[in-house]
Design a protein around this motif. Structure first.
Motif, PDB file in Angstrom:
ATOM      1  N   SER A 280       0.834  -1.203   0.000  1.00 50.44           N
ATOM      2  CA  SER A 280       0.000   0.000   0.000  1.00 50.44           C
ATOM      3  C   SER A 280       0.869   1.252   0.000  1.00 50.44           C
ATOM      4  O   SER A 280       0.614   2.213  -0.743  1.00 50.44           O
ATOM      5  CB  SER A 280      -0.917   0.007   1.230  1.00 50.44           C
ATOM      6  OG  SER A 280      -1.922  -0.976   1.131  1.00 50.44           O
ATOM      7  N   ALA A 281       1.916   1.247   0.826  1.00 46.64           N
ATOM      8  CA  ALA A 281       2.769   2.429   0.939  1.00 46.64           C
ATOM      9  C   ALA A 281       3.598   2.645  -0.322  1.00 46.64           C
ATOM     10  O   ALA A 281       3.720   3.785  -0.811  1.00 46.64           O
ATOM     11  CB  ALA A 281       3.675   2.287   2.162  1.00 46.64           C
ATOM     12  N   HIS A 289      -2.315   7.422  -4.780  1.00 46.83           N
ATOM     13  CA  HIS A 289      -3.298   6.608  -4.056  1.00 46.83           C
ATOM     14  C   HIS A 289      -4.300   5.938  -4.995  1.00 46.83           C
ATOM     15  O   HIS A 289      -4.967   4.972  -4.612  1.00 46.83           O
ATOM     16  CB  HIS A 289      -4.036   7.470  -3.024  1.00 46.83           C
ATOM     17  CG  HIS A 289      -3.202   7.822  -1.829  1.00 46.83           C
ATOM     18  ND1 HIS A 289      -2.928   6.920  -0.821  1.00 46.83           N
ATOM     19  CD2 HIS A 289      -2.562   8.980  -1.498  1.00 46.83           C
ATOM     20  CE1 HIS A 289      -2.174   7.503   0.100  1.00 46.83           C
ATOM     21  NE2 HIS A 289      -1.930   8.755  -0.282  1.00 46.83           N
ATOM     22  N   SER A 290      -4.418   6.461  -6.201  1.00 44.35           N
ATOM     23  CA  SER A 290      -5.323   5.863  -7.183  1.00 44.35           C
ATOM     24  C   SER A 290      -4.550   5.629  -8.484  1.00 44.35           C
ATOM     25  O   SER A 290      -3.869   6.533  -8.972  1.00 44.35           O
ATOM     26  CB  SER A 290      -6.514   6.786  -7.450  1.00 44.35           C
ATOM     27  OG  SER A 290      -7.293   6.960  -6.273  1.00 44.35           O
ATOM     28  N   ALA A 310      -8.109  -2.265   2.206  1.00 43.35           N
ATOM     29  CA  ALA A 310      -8.554  -1.709   3.487  1.00 43.35           C
ATOM     30  C   ALA A 310      -7.560  -0.661   3.994  1.00 43.35           C
ATOM     31  O   ALA A 310      -7.954   0.441   4.415  1.00 43.35           O
ATOM     32  CB  ALA A 310      -8.718  -2.834   4.504  1.00 43.35           C
ATOM     33  N   GLN A 311      -6.280  -0.992   3.969  1.00 41.90           N
ATOM     34  CA  GLN A 311      -5.246  -0.054   4.441  1.00 41.90           C
ATOM     35  C   GLN A 311      -5.235   1.232   3.633  1.00 41.90           C
ATOM     36  O   GLN A 311      -5.218   2.342   4.181  1.00 41.90           O
ATOM     37  CB  GLN A 311      -3.855  -0.700   4.311  1.00 41.90           C
ATOM     38  CG  GLN A 311      -3.635  -1.899   5.187  1.00 41.90           C
ATOM     39  CD  GLN A 311      -2.413  -2.691   4.763  1.00 41.90           C
ATOM     40  OE1 GLN A 311      -1.856  -3.396   5.567  1.00 41.90           O
ATOM     41  NE2 GLN A 311      -2.010  -2.590   3.519  1.00 41.90           N
ATOM     42  N   SER A 312      -5.224   1.063   2.316  1.00 39.33           N
ATOM     43  CA  SER A 312      -5.107   2.228   1.435  1.00 39.33           C
ATOM     44  C   SER A 312      -6.303   3.149   1.575  1.00 39.33           C
ATOM     45  O   SER A 312      -6.163   4.384   1.620  1.00 39.33           O
ATOM     46  CB  SER A 312      -4.952   1.763  -0.023  1.00 39.33           C
ATOM     47  OG  SER A 312      -3.775   1.015  -0.187  1.00 39.33           O
ATOM     48  N   SER A 319      -8.567   6.670  -2.225  1.00 42.39           N
ATOM     49  CA  SER A 319      -7.757   5.617  -2.844  1.00 42.39           C
ATOM     50  C   SER A 319      -8.639   4.678  -3.662  1.00 42.39           C
ATOM     51  O   SER A 319      -9.720   4.260  -3.219  1.00 42.39           O
ATOM     52  CB  SER A 319      -7.017   4.818  -1.765  1.00 42.39           C
ATOM     53  OG  SER A 319      -6.347   3.714  -2.330  1.00 42.39           O
ATOM     54  N   SER A 320      -8.164   4.363  -4.856  1.00 36.32           N
ATOM     55  CA  SER A 320      -8.958   3.493  -5.739  1.00 36.32           C
ATOM     56  C   SER A 320      -8.059   2.852  -6.782  1.00 36.32           C
ATOM     57  O   SER A 320      -7.207   3.518  -7.373  1.00 36.32           O
ATOM     58  CB  SER A 320     -10.047   4.316  -6.446  1.00 36.32           C
ATOM     59  OG  SER A 320     -10.745   3.519  -7.380  1.00 36.32           O
ATOM     60  N   ILE A 321      -8.264   1.559  -6.989  1.00 36.72           N
ATOM     61  CA  ILE A 321      -7.586   0.828  -8.058  1.00 36.72           C
ATOM     62  C   ILE A 321      -8.656   0.389  -9.050  1.00 36.72           C
ATOM     63  O   ILE A 321      -9.639  -0.243  -8.672  1.00 36.72           O
ATOM     64  CB  ILE A 321      -6.836  -0.424  -7.529  1.00 36.72           C
ATOM     65  CG1 ILE A 321      -5.999  -0.091  -6.302  1.00 36.72           C
ATOM     66  CG2 ILE A 321      -6.005  -1.044  -8.646  1.00 36.72           C
ATOM     67  CD1 ILE A 321      -4.945   0.941  -6.531  1.00 36.72           C
TER      68      ILE A 321
END
Length: 570
Positions: A280-281, A289-290, A310-312, A319-321
């Motif tokens: 995530s980091a 973040h996305s 969940a973390q992101s 945040s979105s992928i």
């Protein structure tokens, strides 16, 4: 060689990719206009693409992105359906993060399967004129690394560096292009700590005795990727259950230091990152973040990728992928590959006996999302098909070099039809969620046509024969390059395939040539039974003899005992 030597051995659609010389838009190279021979520098080991994080593309700058005739569709694990791929950035720039290895042992064929699959996606996106930033990490500090280092009496970072270097060597052998960035966890501790702080500030984590845990109860969307309900989730995946957790499904973001383990200072005391937080980091650090694509093996859907989401999201609500992509498992002789079953197969073990591109071809013969069954028999078929492909292309290249051809006139209509058909089948199959097996099958007919032009009476008399050979070879080269199956030299690859075949047969080339002489003498003496025995003896260990006008030669083949038992899947 006799025409019989060019027979396609089996039906498995196998291919290859790599260096192509000058940087040109690959999609445009499949147009009907034959490319000049100056683009065909087989001996020049230039990479097929620029290695910069965001390579420039002349075609893209001229609006080629808007000219894409095939819409790429990818299966999204999150939506559980194929979706039209649309990058987030208006200029078509694509961000892709693929979870890398935990380097505590030699890489296995499951790793090969995953990173070959995403290498093909990387190559095809660039073929479509997208600029891609491809990030693949190393988890260079982890419970497994620490345990293995203690077992061997080695420093954990020294051990992870050694196996990381071996992994990179394996990837190079498989012709996987280097990612744009290859970050290591140990170099990104500050980014990890900052993300944990954000999660704590947003009330989605809690501190217990120097450990920091993510609270799944405070993240209602938990389980949306895997489809699991909280009641179904099992606690801990790489570590034992900690009774201090508020919920058994809570997972570690930061682990308090233990004696004999590496540690870093943090607001919660000395310690090290948990497994999930690192990706995530690092993905947020390099891609934001996305971003567009997050990938990995099917085994990472839960808990790793579920926890990443969940973390992101807990650290950044925006945040979105867009696309979650996962490859299927590898079985060995129809059993799940595992060390406990004793069927754990490393990449290095395979390429001791087989050309690395034979392994790549085998892997691409099955759709990336389907489980693949690794067997020696199927690997032999892949190696055989690879040899046939390279031999055909080398014969074509040599014929065109030895004879004068007229490049000024147009190609025959039937040659143009074959080229157009290859173009259409290749793009259609690859744009439909990367059906590499179909793309590989698409070159079978052009290869047969080339062999007819090279070795049959009718083919040798065809109008514009050399021009047709050159044009067909160009188009096949493009396909092979996108699939990662093109060698820097056909001649060298063929020699390597022959050497591997001799090693598998446990014989030398001198022994084979001696057997050829014995068989020739037996035939002259009309001792045909002895002649057949020699041929079958060599065929049983994967050495095929071919009789031609200039004498008898040999080539690698599927061992005779396997030929009838192999079921080839396309």
């Amino acid at each position: 060689m006799a025409a019989a030597a060019r027979r396609a051995p089996g039906l498995l659609p196998l291919l290859l990719s790599s260096p192509s010389g000058a940087r040109i838009p690959l999609r445009r190279a499949l147009s009907l206009i034959p490319l000049p021979r100056s683009y065909r520098l087989l001996s020049h080991p230039a990479r097929p693409f620029s290695t910069s994080p965001f390579p420039t593309s002349a075609s893209a700058s001229n609006g080629a992105a808007a000219e894409r005739t095939r819409e790429l569709h990818l299966y999204n694990t999150k939506s559980r359906k194929k979706e039209h791929f649309r990058p987030r950035a208006p200029d078509g720039e694509v961000g892709m993060y693929v979870c890398g290895v935990t380097p505590y042992d030699d890489s296995h064929i499951g790793h090969a399967r995953a990173y070959v699959a995403f290498d093909v996606l990387y190559r095809y996106l660039r073929y479509l004129d997208y600029e891609v930033c491809y990030v693949r990490n190393f988890t260079d500090i982890d419970d497994k690394i620490i345990a293995r280092a203690n077992q061997l009496g080695e420093d954990p970072f020294s051990l992870s560096k050694r196996f990381s270097d071996d992994f990179l060597s394996d990837m190079a052998n498989l012709q996987c292009l280097p990612p744009s960035v290859e970050p290591r966890v140990s170099d990104h501790i500050d980014q990890i700590i900052n993300m944990i702080k954000q999660i704590l500030d947003n009330n989605c984590a809690y501190v217990v005795g120097g450990d920091v845990y993510f609270s799944v109860d405070n993240f209602p969307e938990y389980g949306e990727l895997s489809g699991r309900k909280l009641d179904d989730n099992r606690a801990g995946e790489r570590v034992a259950v900690d009774e201090r957790k508020r919920n058994p499904a809570d997972f570690a973001l930061w682990k308090a230091a233990k004696d004999g383990e590496p540690w870093w200072d943090s607001p919660w005391g000395p310690g090290r990152p948990g497994w999930h937080i690192e990706c995530s980091a690092m993905s947020a650090h390099y891609l934001g973040h996305s971003f567009d694509i997050h990938g990995g093996g099917e085994d990472l859907i839960f808990p790793h990728h579920e926890n990443e989401i969940a973390q992101s999201r807990a650290a950044c609500c925006d945040s979105s992928i867009n696309y979650w992509i996962h490859n299927g498992f590898v079985n060995v002789n129809s059993q799940k590959m595992s060390k406990s079953l004793g069927n754990f197969v490393t990449i290095r073990k395979v390429i001791e006996m087989y050309h690395p591109l034979a392994l790549r071809m085998f892997l691409l013969g099955t759709h990336y999302r389907s489980p693949i069954n690794y067997t020696i028999e199927q690997l032999n078929v892949a190696s055989d098909r690879l040899y046939y492909t390279y031999q055909t292309l080398r014969d074509s290249e040599e014929s065109c070099q030895q004879q004068q051809k007229n490049s000024g006139d147009s190609l025959p209509a039937n040659t143009l039809n074959y080229i157009q058909k290859l173009h259409d089948e290749f793009e259609t199959s690859m744009s439909d969620d990367l059906h590499t097996s179909v793309a590989l099958a698409a070159i079978s007919e052009p290869l047969k046509v080339m062999n007819d032009l090279l070795h049959t009476r009718k083919g040798k008399k065809q109008e514009k024969r050399l021009e047709s050979l050159a044009a067909l070879e160009e188009k096949i080269r493009v396909v092979l390059s996108v699939l990662g199956l093109l060698p820097s030299s056909y001649h060298e690859a063929l020699q390597q395939l022959r050497e591997k075949a001799l090693r598998r047969a446990s014989i030398t080339e001198e022994h084979v040539l001696q057997k050829i002489e014995e068989r020739t003498a037996a035939r002259k003496a009309k001792q045909y039974e002895k002649s057949d025995e020699i041929r079958k003896e060599l065929a049983s260990v994967g050495i095929a003899l071919m009789d031609g006008p200039d004498g008898t030669t040999w080539r690698p083949s599927v061992p005779l005992s396997e030929e009838e038992g192999v079921v080839v899947k396309t």
